[in-house]
Design a protein around this motif. Structure first.
Motif, short mmCIF file in Angstrom:
data_model
loop_
_atom_site.label_atom_id
_atom_site.label_comp_id
_atom_site.label_asym_id
_atom_site.label_seq_id
_atom_site.Cartn_x
_atom_site.Cartn_y
_atom_site.Cartn_z
N UNK A 53 16.16 19.74 -106.03
CA UNK A 53 16.84 21.04 -105.95
C UNK A 53 17.49 21.44 -107.29
N UNK A 54 17.65 20.46 -108.17
CA UNK A 54 18.14 20.78 -109.51
C UNK A 54 17.00 21.29 -110.39
N UNK A 55 15.78 20.86 -110.02
CA UNK A 55 14.63 21.33 -110.79
C UNK A 55 14.21 20.38 -111.89
N UNK A 56 14.60 19.12 -111.79
CA UNK A 56 14.14 18.17 -112.81
C UNK A 56 12.86 17.46 -112.38
N UNK A 57 12.52 17.55 -111.09
CA UNK A 57 11.24 17.01 -110.64
C UNK A 57 10.89 17.66 -109.31
N UNK A 58 9.62 17.51 -108.92
CA UNK A 58 9.22 18.00 -107.60
C UNK A 58 9.52 16.97 -106.52
N UNK A 59 9.65 15.73 -106.94
CA UNK A 59 10.10 14.68 -106.03
C UNK A 59 10.27 13.42 -106.85
N UNK A 60 11.13 12.55 -106.42
CA UNK A 60 11.41 11.39 -107.25
C UNK A 60 11.19 10.07 -106.55
N UNK A 61 10.29 10.05 -105.57
CA UNK A 61 10.09 8.78 -104.87
C UNK A 61 8.63 8.56 -104.54
N UNK A 62 8.31 7.30 -104.26
CA UNK A 62 6.96 6.92 -103.87
C UNK A 62 6.90 6.94 -102.34
N UNK A 63 6.15 7.87 -101.77
CA UNK A 63 6.14 8.01 -100.30
C UNK A 63 5.68 6.75 -99.58
N UNK A 64 4.71 6.05 -100.17
CA UNK A 64 4.20 4.85 -99.50
C UNK A 64 5.26 3.75 -99.47
N UNK B 258 8.58 4.17 -99.64
CA UNK B 258 9.75 4.57 -98.83
C UNK B 258 9.39 4.88 -97.38
N UNK B 259 8.11 4.97 -97.10
CA UNK B 259 7.64 5.39 -95.77
C UNK B 259 8.25 6.75 -95.43
N UNK B 260 8.35 7.56 -96.44
CA UNK B 260 8.92 8.90 -96.32
C UNK B 260 8.17 9.79 -97.29
N UNK B 261 7.41 10.73 -96.73
CA UNK B 261 6.55 11.55 -97.57
C UNK B 261 7.37 12.54 -98.39
N UNK B 262 6.70 13.21 -99.31
CA UNK B 262 7.35 14.24 -100.13
C UNK B 262 7.86 15.36 -99.24
N UNK B 263 8.92 16.01 -99.67
CA UNK B 263 9.33 17.23 -98.99
C UNK B 263 8.17 18.24 -99.05
N UNK B 264 7.95 18.95 -97.97
CA UNK B 264 6.88 19.94 -97.93
C UNK B 264 7.47 21.31 -97.66
N UNK B 265 7.24 22.20 -98.59
CA UNK B 265 7.91 23.50 -98.54
C UNK B 265 7.03 24.58 -97.90
N UNK B 266 5.72 24.47 -98.06
CA UNK B 266 4.84 25.43 -97.38
C UNK B 266 4.90 25.08 -95.87
N UNK B 267 5.31 26.06 -95.10
CA UNK B 267 5.73 25.78 -93.73
C UNK B 267 4.61 25.22 -92.85
N UNK B 268 4.84 24.04 -92.34
CA UNK B 268 3.94 23.44 -91.35
C UNK B 268 2.81 22.60 -91.92
N UNK B 269 2.56 22.68 -93.23
CA UNK B 269 1.42 21.95 -93.80
C UNK B 269 1.46 20.45 -93.48
N UNK B 270 2.68 19.90 -93.46
CA UNK B 270 2.82 18.45 -93.32
C UNK B 270 2.42 17.94 -91.93
N UNK B 271 2.36 18.83 -90.95
CA UNK B 271 1.97 18.36 -89.61
C UNK B 271 0.54 17.84 -89.62
N UNK B 272 -0.31 18.46 -90.44
CA UNK B 272 -1.69 17.98 -90.54
C UNK B 272 -1.78 16.68 -91.34
#
Lengths: 328, 360
Positions: free
Chosen positions: B107-118, B120-134
């Protein structure tokens, strides 16, 4: 083994090879299972590799690509078939916003080795939305590799290289050439194949460079033969890769010939020809004898099939383009 | 909706209820831990809003009011389960052990995400609504192919997302392939300025029946109910019973994001009504009344929240802008001639200022 295969069969053999060599490779799409695809490109693969690896999906393109992304996150290497070029647009959001950007967004943590096969282009007398050339939507999108095969031998190796790529690849198949046969050496190891990001000279020549990809490569090669009768030596290059463009191969040829024509079925406006013209002008400015000319589709939607012969660049329109470069 | 449709184990007044379908004994759950989680993520949220107001963040999407839905479901996850968030799941991120600073980066704008989803077992934030359900559904299809019957997937989305085609496609793919995925819809009543009535004519949890899997509505401000319902849905998914839909009925107590002004589209009394159903307050009342926690506990958590707030504030302000040339990194796995040439030229352009004695 060497033998004559149709382009469709060559891709089938390439897919089979990929399925055999890596058990994470999967095929998914509409009618790819029992039917073997509407063009039979996946013929027999579900029978041999099972329903878990060759998956008939619900009829939803965004769903196909979106779930392929999820499978890739899980370590799979999906090959998606989009049944026809005009049906890729429902999946565009997943391709452009997700597939192309996830490596970048994750700062390299995520790889999405997904291949999206799209039969593209016209010339088969099809009903609307079955003859489109959507390649530039994807070439314009950073994060994707965009390639087009032009004959059976190329298709056999290129599909395997695309699947092997750690990047997502849009793999364009010239549907009106599916039935063209060529010698395919299926014994050559993939390591010896021309890399995916290289163009190749199909017909050597000295007077003018003719660039194309996909279905028009054959037409351009025929144009070169016809031009030779008029005493003109045309060098035909199959671009193979649209993103990235292989500029060294292109520039080397144009530096030699001093003239360049780009032919594609997609509309000229905003097409690859414009990008190539700008880059050739920059790279070969002092060697150019004429402006780079473009031959392509018009600024219209794809017409009804009874008109497509007028819309599609054919041998004569391509030769007309070649002739015009000598008028400067 | 009748009250019996809403699964609840802890009322807004702090009364503990039993539910025949979702038995949960206090001994099975670390309620003090859940209170701590909710209090701390609310503090992260408050701090981030302040940082945005001070110009340190470009934007922030507040989770205020949704702490119970996120912490209850997040704590129901087994370590091997995979979570796919939307962009407001700061509470779920917390449960996955993700440092709030990682969210601040985005949210500061220094990266689009700062973690490895695999990892952390937590995927990247997904901003386009609903895409992540697929993506979640595809991942669950991968679990099936791996024969990993100890893993399940949860995917978060909002009431607005249920209008997206991708969400319907995900419901259908998951159902047809019987994929081990839990669809967790936080119905916070508002999609920016559009209320539920503009998204649906039927209660959202009832959508599931049309796709052929179970759907339930849970009090999204009840951390115990969210925990119990999610735990059961994940268990069913792992056991091969396929997907399910949980509608966590909650309320977005803040603005959609820091750029939004909810006074333009909703009445103040609505917020006042929901404040009485606050997800944290009811736990505090129950913990105190049942003698599970004393004032010392609450003071300790409050002090911990202050420390966390200070830590985030400092980390945010100390966060450097990335190096200019890093904008070219990680577009492709291998070389890409066009991109490589652009990087080279831009580097030379930047260097041309350095040679003139100017700083980058």
């Amino acid at each position: 083994m060497t033998g004559k295969l149709t382009l469709s069969r060559a891709i089938n053999e390439g897919l089979r090879r990929a399925l055999e060599s890596d058990d994470k490779v999967m095929i998914m799409g509409e009618d790819v299972g029992k039917l073997g695809g509407v063009f039979r490109v996946t013929d027999g693969l579900q029978k041999d590799f099972g329903e878990h690896r060759v998956v008939d999906t619900p009829l939803a393109e965004s769903g196909i690509v979106g779930t392929a992304i999820g499978l890739a996150l899980r370590g799979y290497r999906p090959v998606c078939e989009i049944q026809f070029d005009g049906f890729v647009f429902p999946a565009t959001d997943q391709i452009v916003s997700q597939l192309a950007k996830m490596r970048y967004r994750s700062r390299g943590a995520v790889s999405l080795p997904v291949t999206i096969r799209i039969p593209f282009g016209g010339g088969i007398g099809a009903v609307e939305h079955h003859s489109e050339s959507p390649e530039m939507f994807f070439a314009h999108t950073a994060g994707l590799r965009v390639v087009a095969c032009s004959d059976a031998a190329e298709a056999f190796t290129m599909i395997q290289l695309a699947i092997e790529s750690e990047d997502p690849v849009i793999f364009l198949e010239p549907k009106r050439r599916y039935w063209d046969k060529a010698e395919v050496d299926t014994a050559t190891p993939l390591s010896g194949a021309l890399p995916l990001d290289k163009a190749r000279v199909v017909v050597p020549g000295d007077d003018v460079t003719l660039l194309s990809y996909g279905p028009l490569v054959r037409t351009c090669a025929e144009a070169a033969v016809a031009a030779r009768e008029d005493g003109r030596s045309v060098e035909v290059i199959d671009l193979r890769t649209l993103s990235p463009l292989d500029m060294p191969t292109i520039a080397e040829s144009v530096d030699k010939t001093g003239r360049c024509v780009v032919a594609h079925e997609a509309p000229v406006f905003g097409g690859l020809g414009g990008e190539i013209a700008a880059r050739v002008t920059e790279a070969c400015f002092y060697n150019l004898e004429a402006p780079v000319l473009r031959v392509g589709g018009f600024a219209t939607p794809y017409p009804p099939s009874r008109l497509e012969d007028h819309y599609l660049p054919d041998l004569d329109r391509i030769l007309d383009g070649v002739d015009r470069t000598f008028e400067f | 909706m009748t009250d019996s449709e809403l699964i609840q184990l802890l009322t807004p007044e702090g009364e503990r209820l039993a539910h025949p379908m979702y038995p949960l004994d206090d001994s099975e759950v670390d309620l003090k831990g859940l209170y701590r989680d909710m209090t701390l993520v609310r503090r992260v949220d408050t701090e981030a809003i302040s940082l945005q107001r001070q110009g340190e963040l470009g934007i922030w999407a507040s989770l205020l009011g949704q702490e119970a839905a996120q912490i209850g479901s997040g704590r129901a996850l087994a370590p091997a389960d995979m979570a796919f968030p939307s962009y407001r799941e700061h509470g779920v991120a917390w449960c996955r052990g993700l440092e709030p600073e990682k969210l601040i980066e985005l949210f500061r704008g220094v990266s689009h995400s700062g973690w490895d989803p695999a990892e952390r077992k937590f995927h990247l934030y997904t901003i386009v609504i609903g895409d992540q359900t697929l993506h979640a559904t595809g991942y669950a299809m991968g679990i099936q192919r791996d024969g990993a019957d100890d893993e399940a997937v949860i995917v978060y989305f909002g009431d607005g997302a249920t209008s997206q085609g991708d969400v319907s496609e995900a419901f259908n793919f998951a159902s047809v392939f019987n994929a081990p995925v839990v669809f967790f819809c936080q119905n916070n009543q508002w999609a920016i300025s559009e209320s539920n009535e503009r998204q649906t004519r039927v209660p959202l949890y009832q959508r599931a029946s049309g796709f052929g899997f179970p759907g339930v509505r849970v009090d999204g401000n009840d951390v115990l109910a969210c925990y119990a319902v999610t735990r059961q849905a994940l268990r069913a998914a792992r056991e091969g019973q396929g997907p399910s839909l949980i509608e966590a009925f909650t309320y977005r107590m803040g603005a959609h994001t820091t750029t939004d002004d909810p006074t333009r589209y909703r009445i103040a009394s609505e917020l006042e009504t929901w404040k009485l159903k606050d997800p944290i307050e009811r736990v505090r009342v129950y913990l105190a009344r049942s003698g599970q926690a004393d004032s010392g506990f609450f003071e300790k958590i409050s002090a911990e929240a202050d420390e966390l707030g200070a830590r985030i504030r400092e980390a945010c302000r100390a966060m450097p802008d990335p190096a200019p040339l890093s904008l070219f990194d990680h577009v492709y796995a291998g070389s890409h001639a066009i991109l490589d040439a652009e990087r080279e030229r831009f580097a030379a352009y930047l260097d041309s200022f350095e040679s003139e004695g100017a700083s980058r």
